[in-house]
Write an enzyme that holds these catalytic residues in place. Structure first.
Site, PDB file in Angstrom:
ATOM      1  N   SER A  96      40.476  70.185  54.553  1.00 35.58           N
ATOM      2  CA  SER A  96      41.401  71.069  54.911  1.00 35.58           C
ATOM      3  C   SER A  96      40.766  72.555  54.755  1.00 35.58           C
ATOM      4  CB  SER A  96      42.587  70.910  53.921  1.00 35.58           C
ATOM      5  OG  SER A  96      43.630  71.815  54.203  1.00 35.58           O
ATOM      6  N   HIS A  97      41.297  73.379  53.988  1.00 32.50           N
ATOM      7  CA  HIS A  97      40.990  74.713  53.854  1.00 32.50           C
ATOM      8  C   HIS A  97      39.910  75.228  52.791  1.00 32.50           C
ATOM      9  CE1 HIS A  97      43.776  74.376  50.633  1.00 32.50           C
ATOM     10  NE2 HIS A  97      43.276  75.267  50.214  1.00 32.50           N
TER      11      HIS A  97
END
Length: 209
Positions: A96-97
């Site tokens: 993800s991030h």
């Protein structure tokens, strides 16, 4: 690493067959006659995702589950494919991030239900005990993008087209969402749309832009 990824694949495949099919007999030998489960698997564009993907899929296949390869994709696309394709499970390999050196496995069951908490501990316990289902799964290719696009078109309507600047940060969103916004009739100016798992322009987390 690849060794851990394969164990996670074996654990997840066994978990699906053991806990998601309570009316089917669970066995751990090559004579297991439980029907193959269908699992959709994708990944992001981090540099180590392909290696982890291959190992994870090998683990899944060894448990007698079939894998549909949905290739590089963002997580919402996996959820759509899993739900609309009526898959028994799914996984997207992504962090993800998080920073570029990280990676992870988003595991889901039917209807995109996340495997977390106590259910995730069941996967871990299967791996710890090394009691894996054994079978012969097969690989299948699947492209659901046109169905995904039509679904989004059916949800969103606009009174007028807009001019949009989209920064996808060299992440996996760049392969899909600018294209979708253009298909919805908008003018799109793209920033850092090329997938690059080293994230050369800024962190994957947009809060750090």
């Amino acid at each position: 690493n690849a060794e851990a990824a394969e164990l996670i694949g074996k654990g997840f495949g066994t978990y699906l067959r053991k806990f998601q099919a309570p009316n089917l007999k669970f066995q751990t030998n090559s004579n297991d006659q439980v029907p193959n489960f269908k699992i959709a698997v994708g990944m992001d564009c981090r540099t180590h995702s392909p290696e982890l993907y291959e190992a994870f899929v090998n683990g899944i296949l060894s448990t007698g589950c079939d894998v549909t390869n949905i290739d590089k994709c963002p997580s919402p696309y996996l959820y759509f494919v899993n739900t609309n394709g009526k898959f028994d499970g799914g996984c997207v390999i992504t962090a993800s991030h998080n920073p570029k050196e990280y990676n992870g496995f988003k595991l889901i069951t039917q209807n995109a239900h996340a495997v977390f908490g106590d259910e995730l501990q069941k996967v871990y316990q299967i791996i710890e005990k090394g009691e894996f289902s054994i079978g012969e799964g097969k690989m299948i290719s699947g492209d659901y993008f046109d169905f995904y696009l039509q679904k989004i078109k059916s949800i969103f309507t606009y009174s007028r087209p807009s001019k949009l600047v989209i920064d996808t940060g060299n992440g996996i969103a760049g392969i899909m969402y600018p294209k979708i916004l253009k298909a919805l009739g908008h003018e799109v100016i793209e920033l850092y749309q090329a997938c690059d798992g080293t994230f050369p322009n800024h962190e994957a987390d947009p809060i750090f832009e």
